[in-house]
Design a protein around this motif. Sequence first.
Motif, PDB file in Angstrom:
ATOM      1  N   ALA A  63      25.922  -7.875 -42.867  1.00  0.00           N
ATOM      2  CA  ALA A  63      25.011  -8.967 -42.477  1.00  0.00           C
ATOM      3  C   ALA A  63      24.298  -9.523 -43.701  1.00  0.00           C
ATOM      4  O   ALA A  63      24.175 -10.747 -43.864  1.00  0.00           O
ATOM      5  N   LEU A  66      26.878 -11.514 -45.841  1.00  0.00           N
ATOM      6  CA  LEU A  66      27.222 -12.797 -45.208  1.00  0.00           C
ATOM      7  C   LEU A  66      26.052 -13.772 -45.258  1.00  0.00           C
ATOM      8  O   LEU A  66      26.239 -14.976 -45.455  1.00  0.00           O
ATOM      9  N   LEU A  67      24.843 -13.243 -45.101  1.00  0.00           N
ATOM     10  CA  LEU A  67      23.663 -14.111 -45.160  1.00  0.00           C
ATOM     11  C   LEU A  67      23.522 -14.735 -46.551  1.00  0.00           C
ATOM     12  O   LEU A  67      23.266 -15.932 -46.690  1.00  0.00           O
ATOM     13  N   LEU A  74      25.448 -23.093 -48.256  1.00  0.00           N
ATOM     14  CA  LEU A  74      24.642 -24.223 -47.760  1.00  0.00           C
ATOM     15  C   LEU A  74      23.973 -24.962 -48.923  1.00  0.00           C
ATOM     16  O   LEU A  74      23.915 -26.195 -48.937  1.00  0.00           O
ATOM     17  N   GLU A  78      24.612 -28.860 -49.949  1.00  0.00           N
ATOM     18  CA  GLU A  78      23.553 -29.870 -50.103  1.00  0.00           C
ATOM     19  C   GLU A  78      23.657 -30.572 -51.464  1.00  0.00           C
ATOM     20  O   GLU A  78      23.452 -31.776 -51.565  1.00  0.00           O
ATOM     21  N   LEU A  81      26.126 -33.563 -51.743  1.00  0.00           N
ATOM     22  CA  LEU A  81      25.928 -34.812 -50.993  1.00  0.00           C
ATOM     23  C   LEU A  81      25.469 -35.944 -51.905  1.00  0.00           C
ATOM     24  O   LEU A  81      24.784 -35.699 -52.907  1.00  0.00           O
ATOM     25  N   PRO A  82      25.864 -37.174 -51.568  1.00  0.00           N
ATOM     26  CA  PRO A  82      25.403 -38.309 -52.379  1.00  0.00           C
ATOM     27  C   PRO A  82      23.912 -38.547 -52.192  1.00  0.00           C
ATOM     28  O   PRO A  82      23.438 -38.687 -51.070  1.00  0.00           O
ATOM     29  N   ARG A  83      23.172 -38.525 -53.270  1.00  0.00           N
ATOM     30  CA  ARG A  83      21.725 -38.773 -53.224  1.00  0.00           C
ATOM     31  C   ARG A  83      21.411 -40.027 -54.017  1.00  0.00           C
ATOM     32  O   ARG A  83      22.218 -40.460 -54.844  1.00  0.00           O
ATOM     33  N   ILE A 155      31.237 -40.956 -46.953  1.00  0.00           N
ATOM     34  CA  ILE A 155      30.953 -41.171 -48.380  1.00  0.00           C
ATOM     35  C   ILE A 155      31.094 -39.864 -49.147  1.00  0.00           C
ATOM     36  O   ILE A 155      30.523 -38.842 -48.766  1.00  0.00           O
TER      37      ILE A 155
END
Lengths: 202, 110
Positions: A63, A66-67, A74, A78, A81-83, A155
């Motif tokens: 656990a 995996l955490l 994640l 993030e 992503l296009p900022r 995008i």
Amino acid sequence: MAPAGPAARSIATLWWVMLIGAVLIFGLVMILLGLSFRRRGAAADEARHIRVWIISLGLAFPAAVLLLLLAYGLVIGEQLLPRNNPEAVSVQAEARRWAWTFSYDARPERTTQNVLHIPAGRPVDVAVTSEDVIHSFWVPRLAGKIDAIPGHVNILRIEADQPGTYAGRSAEFSGGGYDGFSFTVIAHDAAGWDAFLMDGTE
Amino acid sequence: MKDILRIIIAPLVWLVTFTLVYGLHGVLCGHDLTTLMIGKIPVARVLLIAAYVFAALVQLALLAALHAPRLASRYSFVRFVSRATGWVGLGATLWTLFPVVTTSSCGLAM
């Protein structure tokens, strides 16, 4: 297939972290499996065994791993992503069986077929769509994949560290002509990018 | 029959809430509602967090029920397994719905 941009580098690092984590866990599990076949001597403390082998190693350890991997994945997701970035360049990529048409916000009347021109060292937001079936835009050395979906725009931010030529693929099977369904990304230096925008030819 | 229900209820509810929360996420994306603000409140984010909290509370309520002597099975094995699956349901809910409420939606950076 060395990464040639920040997004591809992040993805490659994520892949290595996942692989190393998986190998370490697999090795540990194999060691524990081997130990479980050892003949036990004196009567064991059952409660302690449950605490160590089932709760700690069987539940808490996977656990926690995996955490950590989930959190890392994640965070990387993030970052990809296009900022908002004043340096970013916007282009459009429209797929159809079996060709890509690219157009450029910096020069709207300009389009290219199967060759995407970008400036090196600047983030490029590629607005990806399709006019027939689902395709997938992928330049492995620059970024991850993104689907080209009819009636919808996705995008993807790509960036090349250095000027050069990078191979691109449609990463979604789309029928008979799929085997030749590829494109090229040409990353220009600043002067080359200006020249491309000024020049009327491909 | 009731014992089977005790054992599967928490994972079953997780299945339903998982579908509902990701369905809500899909609806918000599909209708371009992720940028909708009421004042300074991002509506989509608030809805997703509310759905997440609701799903977690339902699982907590189930867990409490499975631990309540009045509702527990008379068989110790069923009591143990149903409470274990209750914890699994709560853990699965917190774990699998966590990304949809904390990360960016629809490919757009927060």
